[in-house]
Design a protein around this motif. Structure first.
Motif, PDB file in Angstrom:
ATOM      1  N   GLN A  24       0.796  -1.334   0.487  1.00 46.37           N
ATOM      2  CA  GLN A  24      -0.254  -0.176   0.075  1.00 46.37           C
ATOM      3  C   GLN A  24       0.436   1.106   0.366  1.00 46.37           C
ATOM      4  N   ALA A 194      -8.948   8.605  14.009  1.00 45.07           N
ATOM      5  CA  ALA A 194      -9.534  10.710  13.374  1.00 45.07           C
ATOM      6  C   ALA A 194     -10.166  10.937  13.732  1.00 45.07           C
ATOM      7  N   MET A 195     -10.090  12.170  14.909  1.00 42.38           N
ATOM      8  CA  MET A 195     -11.349  12.705  15.186  1.00 42.38           C
ATOM      9  C   MET A 195     -11.636  14.155  14.173  1.00 42.38           C
ATOM     10  N   ASN A 196     -12.713  13.784  14.142  1.00 45.63           N
ATOM     11  CA  ASN A 196     -12.998  15.855  14.054  1.00 45.63           C
ATOM     12  C   ASN A 196     -12.372  16.770  14.822  1.00 45.63           C
ATOM     13  N   ARG A 220      -2.760   0.767  13.129  1.00 47.98           N
ATOM     14  CA  ARG A 220      -3.347   1.516  11.827  1.00 47.98           C
ATOM     15  C   ARG A 220      -3.582   1.644  10.877  1.00 47.98           C
ATOM     16  N   SER A 221      -4.212   1.813  10.090  1.00 43.70           N
ATOM     17  CA  SER A 221      -4.568   1.461   9.010  1.00 43.70           C
ATOM     18  C   SER A 221      -3.906   3.278   7.950  1.00 43.70           C
ATOM     19  N   VAL A 223      -4.627   4.384   5.671  1.00 41.85           N
ATOM     20  CA  VAL A 223      -5.961   5.504   5.321  1.00 41.85           C
ATOM     21  C   VAL A 223      -6.396   6.315   6.325  1.00 41.85           C
ATOM     22  N   SER A 224      -6.332   5.462   7.099  1.00 45.63           N
ATOM     23  CA  SER A 224      -7.346   5.903   8.219  1.00 45.63           C
ATOM     24  C   SER A 224      -6.644   6.994   8.964  1.00 45.63           C
ATOM     25  N   ALA A 227      -6.338  10.639   6.528  1.00 47.66           N
ATOM     26  CA  ALA A 227      -8.068  10.796   6.903  1.00 47.66           C
ATOM     27  C   ALA A 227      -8.334  12.006   7.644  1.00 47.66           C
TER      28      ALA A 227
ATOM     29  N   LYS B  27     -20.709  19.281   3.644  1.00 39.96           N
ATOM     30  CA  LYS B  27     -20.289  17.676   4.005  1.00 39.96           C
ATOM     31  C   LYS B  27     -19.965  16.320   3.782  1.00 39.96           C
ATOM     32  N   ARG B 193     -14.715   3.397  13.548  1.00 38.09           N
ATOM     33  CA  ARG B 193     -14.406   3.620  14.841  1.00 38.09           C
ATOM     34  C   ARG B 193     -13.213   2.474  14.109  1.00 38.09           C
ATOM     35  N   GLN B 195     -10.492   1.667  11.576  1.00 36.39           N
ATOM     36  CA  GLN B 195      -9.296   2.802  11.421  1.00 36.39           C
ATOM     37  C   GLN B 195      -8.479   1.972  12.354  1.00 36.39           C
ATOM     38  N   LEU B 219     -20.075  11.388  11.735  1.00 38.10           N
ATOM     39  CA  LEU B 219     -20.255  12.449  12.364  1.00 38.10           C
ATOM     40  C   LEU B 219     -20.779  12.899  13.337  1.00 38.10           C
ATOM     41  N   PRO B 220     -20.921  14.202  13.579  1.00 43.26           N
ATOM     42  CA  PRO B 220     -19.459  15.139  14.045  1.00 43.26           C
ATOM     43  C   PRO B 220     -18.040  14.743  14.579  1.00 43.26           C
ATOM     44  N   LEU B 221     -18.547  13.519  15.184  1.00 45.33           N
ATOM     45  CA  LEU B 221     -17.194  13.238  15.769  1.00 45.33           C
ATOM     46  C   LEU B 221     -16.169  12.999  15.164  1.00 45.33           C
ATOM     47  N   HIS B 222     -16.096  12.302  14.825  1.00 44.71           N
ATOM     48  CA  HIS B 222     -14.745  11.500  13.464  1.00 44.71           C
ATOM     49  C   HIS B 222     -15.110  12.277  11.987  1.00 44.71           C
ATOM     50  N   VAL B 223     -13.775  12.247  11.922  1.00 45.79           N
ATOM     51  CA  VAL B 223     -13.550  12.818  10.479  1.00 45.79           C
ATOM     52  C   VAL B 223     -14.225  11.118   9.360  1.00 45.79           C
ATOM     53  N   GLU B 225     -14.080  10.569   6.220  1.00 46.79           N
ATOM     54  CA  GLU B 225     -12.668  10.431   5.103  1.00 46.79           C
ATOM     55  C   GLU B 225     -11.875   9.373   5.516  1.00 46.79           C
ATOM     56  N   ALA B 226     -11.769   8.978   7.299  1.00 47.46           N
ATOM     57  CA  ALA B 226     -11.377   7.623   7.681  1.00 47.46           C
ATOM     58  C   ALA B 226     -11.594   6.461   6.652  1.00 47.46           C
ATOM     59  N   LEU B 229     -12.216   6.913   2.998  1.00 44.05           N
ATOM     60  CA  LEU B 229     -11.361   6.098   2.164  1.00 44.05           C
ATOM     61  C   LEU B 229     -10.602   5.056   2.201  1.00 44.05           C
ATOM     62  N   ALA B 230     -10.808   3.907   3.660  1.00 42.82           N
ATOM     63  CA  ALA B 230     -11.185   3.340   3.882  1.00 42.82           C
ATOM     64  C   ALA B 230     -11.251   1.985   2.656  1.00 42.82           C
ATOM     65  N   HIS B 233      -9.778   2.111  -0.822  1.00 43.37           N
ATOM     66  CA  HIS B 233      -8.424   1.614  -0.878  1.00 43.37           C
ATOM     67  C   HIS B 233      -8.690   0.055  -0.648  1.00 43.37           C
TER      68      HIS B 233
END
Lengths: 262, 256
Positions: A24, A194-196, A220-221, A223-224, A227, B27, B193, B195, B219-223, B225-226, B229-230, B233
């Motif tokens: 990867q 990955a926290m906002n 951890r991955s 990509v996570s 992100a 978003k 979660r 990840q 959302l909205p606690l986490h990003v 895209e995690a 994207l997982a 990919h």
């Protein structure tokens, strides 16, 4: 291009994890700064490894760095409790490895301990960045596990050493405040969820010039953790510094000293 | 794409991006998410769930094509049965969210059994939020362990006619639940979660089948895209990817 400052080898239940990670990393064009917390033939990750275990860990790291010179930068794992041996081990590894490199410290000794000082002097001499694990856990730290407050002490004591601030302190709100105003620290994004708002808080207190990408893979991955950067409300220029430019500039100091190249 | 697990609203412990419904919808659009299953984030701490549910109903009514409400029920609060009836009759409730840890009940207690019986009677999809964020970083006054895996597995086994979605469990938490009730046909997981470790999505698909795995962002606690994207990919088939990002949610929530 991306530089990931926080990658481990891995034994145990998933021996294929590292091979997957290398594939990867090639796909995403990621250079991996790799440390081993387990000897290749061992079964666990001792919190305070013996001298033999440290040699075993670093042998494995060296083997991977030789096998994948285009993809891996070794980060030599040391236990400051070993004092003289830790310094000898580092001198030997630096002498034997022709390329870019750094140092990894984990949870054997809290990093404000004076036993780190001789190691830090060598890191300054060879311009080796130090990836120091930190975590502030409301559930309680391990006995030798450094907090962000501990690393602030160390970074102030050794202004001529550059630190990758492992996991941004775990609880990144603590880490962001503890690292404020320190010119020699770079917040390593790896390991936490990955926290906002994670990266935005760091950029507010440290600026994007003092953040580097780390993943803590393969636990951890990739990509996570990427992100965190891709999803952050920052400019493309700031994201490029975090993913590549800041770590690149640190390792470039070694290129000038040793002739090694990324 | 469909996001099977998200919230609208604010969190008491830090400022969040995307906590207003306008920013949230923006978003969603940016990520290509057509529809999100949403609950009021304030209801994690509100005593009166109906207050948060009413607010959610109002917000969802403005965006019915993009938001599917999952109303939160706390079976330890007086009058919850009447409040649930309001959610059904006035709001058209089809999805129930439970926070057993934050609302301090066990799924096999009298309160837990009563709310699961109600879910069975109404044919709700039940979302069990087993955690919300890393317990190591909780506020010192609000340390809330994740919902124990054995409780979730027991509930899934006891109510085989109820469809469950486990929300915001990490990789080891998902595996702990699945190992205790496999091959439960009524159990699904979302991936917000997860990840890691590397190869996480592939491993989940291999362990339980892609038909059990749904895209979720927390959302909205986490990003978000995690999660996106997982899946993007992951080394899985195109069919598996389609199931995870949309097909499974369409089936589970009965969407068109």
């Amino acid at each position: 291009m991306i530089i990931d400052v926080h990658v481990h080898t891995r034994l145990g239940p998933d021996p294929h994890g590292f091979a997957y990670l290398l594939d990867q990393a090639a796909e995403l064009d990621v250079t991996l700064c790799v440390n081993s917390l387990s000897p290749k033939d061992g079964t666990g990750m001792p919190q305070s490894p013996s001298e033999d275990e440290i040699r075993g860990c670093n042998d494995w790291t060296a083997e991977l760095a030789v096998a994948h010179p285009e993809r891996i930068i070794p980060m030599w794992y040391l236990n400051p409790a070993h004092e003289d041996f830790a310094c000898r081990e580092l001198e030997e590894r630096v002498a034997a490895h022709a390329g870019l490199q750094g140092v990894k410290l984990w949870v054997a000794v809290r990093c404000n301990d004076p036993r780190l000082d001789p190691i830090m002097r060598l890191c300054a001499k060879y311009k080796l960045p130090v990836l120091q694990h930190t975590w502030f856990k409301i559930t309680g730290n391990l006995p030798g596990e450094s907090t962000p407050m501990d690393l602030r002490e160390l970074a102030l004591r050794h202004p001529d050493v550059s630190f990758f601030w492992g996991h941004c302190g775990g609880d990144y709100e603590y880490g962001a405040k503890c690292a404020r105003g320190l010119p020699n620290v770079y917040m390593d994004l790896g390991g936490g969820e990955a926290m906002n708002g994670y990266v935005e808080i760091l950029a507010e207190h440290e600026s994007a010039d003092h953040i580097v990408f780390g993943s803590d893979a393969p636990g951890r991955s990739l990509v996570s953790q990427l992100a965190k950067v891709y999803g952050a409300d920052l400019s493309d220029e700031e994201k490029e510094k975090i993913l590549y430019g800041n770590a690149r500039a640190l390792f470039a100091r070694q290129e000038r000293t040793h002739g090694a190249a990324l | 794409m469909i996001d099977a697990n998200a919230y609208l609203g604010n969190w008491p412990f830090r400022k969040l991006n995307y906590s207003t419904h306008f920013a949230f919808l923006e978003k969603m659009d940016a990520l290509g998410i057509e529809k999100s299953v949403v609950s009021p984030l304030e209801n994690v701490f509100y005593k009166d769930q109906l207050a948060g549910n009413r607010q959610l109903h109002t917000e969802v009514n403005h965006h019915p094509d993009q938001l599917l409400p999952a109303y939160t029920i706390n079976p330890t609060f007086p009058g919850w049965e009447e409040d649930l009836a309001i959610c059904v009759e006035e709001f058209g409730m089809r999805v129930m969210r439970l926070h057993p840890n934050y609302h301090q009940f066990e799924l096999d207690s009298a309160a837990g059994t009563a709310v699961l019986e109600a879910a069975h009677a109404h044919d709700f999809v039940v979302i069990i939020a087993t955690g919300l964020e890393d317990t190591r970083h909780h506020h010192p006054l609000v340390k809330v362990p994740d919902v124990p895996a054995e409780q979730v597995a027991a509930a899934v086994s006891a109510y085989a006619d109820v469809q469950f979605l486990v929300a915001a469990a990490n990789f080891s938490g998902i595996n702990a639940i699945w190992s205790q009730c496999a091959p439960a046909q009524n159990l699904h997981f979302e991936i917000s979660r997860v990840q890691g470790p590397v190869g996480d999505i592939e491993k989940l698909c291999a362990t339980m089948g892609a038909e059990r795995v749904l895209l979720g962002t927390n959302l909205p606690l986490h990003v978000p895209e995690a999660a996106t994207l997982a899946v993007e990919h992951a080394k899985i088939t195109a069919d598996e990817r389609r199931m995870i990002v949309k097909g499974n949610a369409v089936r589970l929530f009965g969407l068109e």
